[in-house]
Design a protein around this motif. Structure first.
Motif, mmCIF file in Angstrom:
data_model
loop_
_atom_site.group_PDB
_atom_site.id
_atom_site.type_symbol
_atom_site.label_atom_id
_atom_site.label_comp_id
_atom_site.label_asym_id
_atom_site.label_seq_id
_atom_site.Cartn_x
_atom_site.Cartn_y
_atom_site.Cartn_z
ATOM 1 N N ASN A 1 0.828 -1.211 0.000
ATOM 2 C CA ASN A 1 0.000 0.000 0.000
ATOM 3 C C ASN A 1 0.865 1.265 0.000
ATOM 4 O OD1 ASN A 1 -2.349 -1.524 0.022
ATOM 5 N ND2 ASN A 1 -2.481 -1.527 2.267
ATOM 6 N N HIS A 2 1.945 1.201 0.725
ATOM 7 C CA HIS A 2 2.830 2.375 0.761
ATOM 8 C C HIS A 2 3.517 2.595 -0.580
ATOM 9 C CE1 HIS A 2 5.845 5.240 2.032
ATOM 10 N NE2 HIS A 2 6.800 4.413 1.613
ATOM 11 N N LEU A 3 3.988 1.518 -1.219
ATOM 12 C CA LEU A 3 4.688 1.656 -2.496
ATOM 13 C C LEU A 3 3.771 2.165 -3.603
ATOM 14 C CD1 LEU A 3 6.910 -1.562 -2.471
ATOM 15 C CD2 LEU A 3 7.615 0.786 -1.983
ATOM 16 N N SER A 4 2.489 1.895 -3.493
ATOM 17 C CA SER A 4 1.535 2.362 -4.506
ATOM 18 C C SER A 4 0.887 3.695 -4.145
ATOM 19 C CB SER A 4 0.442 1.311 -4.708
ATOM 20 O OG SER A 4 -0.262 1.085 -3.485
ATOM 21 N N SER A 5 1.308 4.310 -3.073
ATOM 22 C CA SER A 5 0.689 5.557 -2.624
ATOM 23 C C SER A 5 1.341 6.760 -3.307
ATOM 24 C CB SER A 5 0.812 5.698 -1.103
ATOM 25 O OG SER A 5 2.173 5.789 -0.732
ATOM 26 N N TYR A 6 0.600 7.873 -3.318
ATOM 27 C CA TYR A 6 1.118 9.120 -3.895
ATOM 28 C C TYR A 6 2.254 9.680 -3.050
ATOM 29 C CZ TYR A 6 1.325 14.057 -5.114
ATOM 30 O OH TYR A 6 1.756 15.300 -5.475
ATOM 31 N N ASP A 7 2.163 9.506 -1.758
ATOM 32 C CA ASP A 7 3.196 10.019 -0.851
ATOM 33 C C ASP A 7 4.564 9.426 -1.184
ATOM 34 O OD1 ASP A 7 4.514 11.240 1.185
ATOM 35 O OD2 ASP A 7 3.697 9.973 2.781
ATOM 36 N N HIS A 8 4.587 8.120 -1.432
ATOM 37 C CA HIS A 8 5.857 7.460 -1.739
ATOM 38 C C HIS A 8 6.445 7.972 -3.057
ATOM 39 C CE1 HIS A 8 8.860 4.350 -2.313
ATOM 40 N NE2 HIS A 8 8.300 4.055 -3.486
ATOM 41 N N HIS A 9 5.598 8.054 -4.103
ATOM 42 C CA HIS A 9 6.095 8.499 -5.405
ATOM 43 C C HIS A 9 6.544 9.961 -5.361
ATOM 44 C CE1 HIS A 9 5.109 4.847 -7.585
ATOM 45 N NE2 HIS A 9 3.925 4.814 -6.960
ATOM 46 N N HIS A 10 5.814 10.784 -4.641
ATOM 47 C CA HIS A 10 6.198 12.195 -4.525
ATOM 48 C C HIS A 10 7.543 12.330 -3.811
ATOM 49 C CE1 HIS A 10 5.815 16.502 -4.036
ATOM 50 N NE2 HIS A 10 6.012 16.358 -2.729
ATOM 51 N N THR A 11 7.705 11.603 -2.729
ATOM 52 C CA THR A 11 8.971 11.657 -1.992
ATOM 53 C C THR A 11 10.123 11.131 -2.837
ATOM 54 O OG1 THR A 11 7.731 11.288 0.055
ATOM 55 C CG2 THR A 11 10.109 10.980 0.145
ATOM 56 N N LYS A 12 9.863 10.082 -3.599
ATOM 57 C CA LYS A 12 10.901 9.504 -4.448
ATOM 58 C C LYS A 12 11.332 10.489 -5.528
ATOM 59 C CE LYS A 12 11.922 5.327 -7.089
ATOM 60 N NZ LYS A 12 11.374 4.037 -7.589
ATOM 61 N N ARG A 13 10.357 11.144 -6.190
ATOM 62 C CA ARG A 13 10.702 12.133 -7.215
ATOM 63 C C ARG A 13 11.463 13.312 -6.611
ATOM 64 N NH1 ARG A 13 5.394 11.011 -9.050
ATOM 65 N NH2 ARG A 13 4.643 12.894 -8.010
ATOM 66 N N LEU A 14 11.041 13.726 -5.435
ATOM 67 C CA LEU A 14 11.723 14.841 -4.776
ATOM 68 C C LEU A 14 13.174 14.487 -4.462
ATOM 69 C CD1 LEU A 14 11.512 17.661 -3.544
ATOM 70 C CD2 LEU A 14 10.744 16.602 -1.417
ATOM 71 N N ARG A 15 13.406 13.283 -4.007
ATOM 72 C CA ARG A 15 14.778 12.859 -3.713
ATOM 73 C C ARG A 15 15.614 12.776 -4.991
ATOM 74 N NH1 ARG A 15 16.290 11.192 1.149
ATOM 75 N NH2 ARG A 15 14.711 10.879 2.758
ATOM 76 N N GLU A 16 15.013 12.282 -6.069
ATOM 77 C CA GLU A 16 15.744 12.216 -7.333
ATOM 78 C C GLU A 16 16.116 13.608 -7.829
ATOM 79 O OE1 GLU A 16 13.239 10.063 -9.938
ATOM 80 O OE2 GLU A 16 13.685 8.086 -9.052
ATOM 81 N N LEU A 17 15.188 14.562 -7.706
ATOM 82 C CA LEU A 17 15.494 15.938 -8.113
ATOM 83 C C LEU A 17 16.608 16.533 -7.256
ATOM 84 C CD1 LEU A 17 11.880 17.334 -8.720
ATOM 85 C CD2 LEU A 17 13.619 16.843 -10.448
ATOM 86 N N GLN A 18 16.567 16.264 -5.972
ATOM 87 C CA GLN A 18 17.616 16.773 -5.090
ATOM 88 C C GLN A 18 18.978 16.178 -5.446
ATOM 89 O OE1 GLN A 18 16.224 15.898 -1.151
ATOM 90 N NE2 GLN A 18 14.806 17.635 -1.082
ATOM 91 N N GLN A 19 19.002 14.878 -5.712
ATOM 92 C CA GLN A 19 20.267 14.247 -6.095
ATOM 93 C C GLN A 19 20.787 14.797 -7.420
ATOM 94 O OE1 GLN A 19 19.533 10.043 -6.101
ATOM 95 N NE2 GLN A 19 19.327 9.902 -3.863
ATOM 96 N N ARG A 20 19.874 15.005 -8.384
ATOM 97 C CA ARG A 20 20.289 15.561 -9.671
ATOM 98 C C ARG A 20 20.825 16.980 -9.500
ATOM 99 N NH1 ARG A 20 15.704 15.308 -14.021
ATOM 100 N NH2 ARG A 20 15.834 13.130 -13.299
ATOM 101 N N LYS A 21 20.157 17.750 -8.660
ATOM 102 C CA LYS A 21 20.608 19.118 -8.412
ATOM 103 C C LYS A 21 21.988 19.125 -7.762
ATOM 104 C CE LYS A 21 19.057 23.435 -6.300
ATOM 105 N NZ LYS A 21 17.990 24.079 -5.486
ATOM 106 N N ARG A 22 22.183 18.226 -6.827
ATOM 107 C CA ARG A 22 23.502 18.142 -6.193
ATOM 108 C C ARG A 22 24.567 17.731 -7.193
ATOM 109 N NH1 ARG A 22 21.527 14.718 -0.860
ATOM 110 N NH2 ARG A 22 20.331 16.413 0.129
ATOM 111 N N ARG A 23 24.200 16.781 -8.098
ATOM 112 C CA ARG A 23 25.160 16.320 -9.092
ATOM 113 C C ARG A 23 25.530 17.450 -10.042
ATOM 114 N NH1 ARG A 23 22.137 12.941 -11.457
ATOM 115 N NH2 ARG A 23 22.221 11.392 -9.786
ATOM 116 N N VAL A 24 24.510 18.200 -10.499
ATOM 117 C CA VAL A 24 24.773 19.326 -11.403
ATOM 118 C C VAL A 24 25.591 20.399 -10.691
ATOM 119 C CG1 VAL A 24 23.689 21.189 -12.706
ATOM 120 C CG2 VAL A 24 22.736 18.884 -12.803
#
Length: 242
Positions: A131-154
């Protein structure tokens, strides 16, 4: 009028005398000196003494607390460090601790499958995890972390590029400085050589310069000295006798 030279003693340190108004009132009510207060003389005999109250408690409360503290200290349970245990008790305690650590490690390994590293949340059952993996909260947090990592990399790449540019600029400045210093040293050496050659030429010209005198009495600089002429004087003795 007689003056009493005796030092003054506070009333809390001595009994009341007949000059005291409170003493006279007590006598009128039937009290006798040296007896206790009250109807049956069961009260205190000595007057109350003033004590400094630093704990802001009522009269007698501090003593009550002291008694309770002493009683609790005497009857308290000894700490584990104060208990003298036998070798058998030590072995049992160590075995119990090792077993608890083993159980904790096993539970941690079992719960690792139900832990979401992106959201940093721990779940206990498969249903909760799905239920957690299919929730909006999980996907939103995951995308936010990916953006943060990309920003740090750039950001790190931009920092590296700017760092390289600064290093190249510093190297170019150092090279330009070295070229300038080399040109200055070369010009200084050439100037010194020219000056030495000029000095040498002047010394040679002064060596070849000759000073001569003319018959007019003047001195000509640079004129060659005329050769001397031999004077021949005829003498009467130069011819032989015939």
């Amino acid at each position: 009028m007689e003056i009493d030279d005796a030092p003054f003693v506070p009333s809390t340190e001595r009994a009341l005398d007949a000059s005291n108004c409170g003493y006279r009132l007590l006598v009128k009510m039937g009290w006798r000196s040296g007896s206790g207060l009250g109807k049956r003389e069961q009260g205190i005999v000595e007057p109350l003494k003033m004590k400094e109250n630093l704990v802001c408690l009522g009269l007698g409360k501090a003593e009550e607390y002291d008694k309770v503290t002493q009683l609790a200290t005497s009857e308290r349970r000894k700490m584990d460090t104060e208990v003298e245990e036998t070798a058998e008790q030590t072995a049992v305690r160590e075995a119990k601790g090792a077993k608890e650590e083993q159980i904790k490690a096993l539970v941690k390994n079992m719960q690792a499958a139900f832990y979401c590293a992106d959201c940093r949340k721990q779940y206990k059952t498969v249903v909760e995890m799905e239920n957690h993996l299919s929730s909006y909260d999980h996907h939103h947090t995951k995308r936010l972390r990916e953006l943060q990592q990309r920003k740090r990399r750039v950001g790190s790449e931009e920092e590296q590029i700017s760092k390289r540019r600064k290093e190249q600029q510093q190297e170019a400045m150092m090279l330009q400085r070295r070229i300038t210093q080399a040109a200055q040293s070369k010009a200084t050496n050439e100037t010194a050589v020219v000056a030495e050659s000029d000095i040498g030429g002047k010394e040679k010209s002064t060596e070849t310069t000759k000073v001569g005198f003319s018959f007019g009495g003047g001195m000509k600089v640079g004129s060659k000295k005329p050769p001397r002429k031999k004077l021949t004087i005829s003498s009467a003795f130069s011819t032989p006798f015939s």
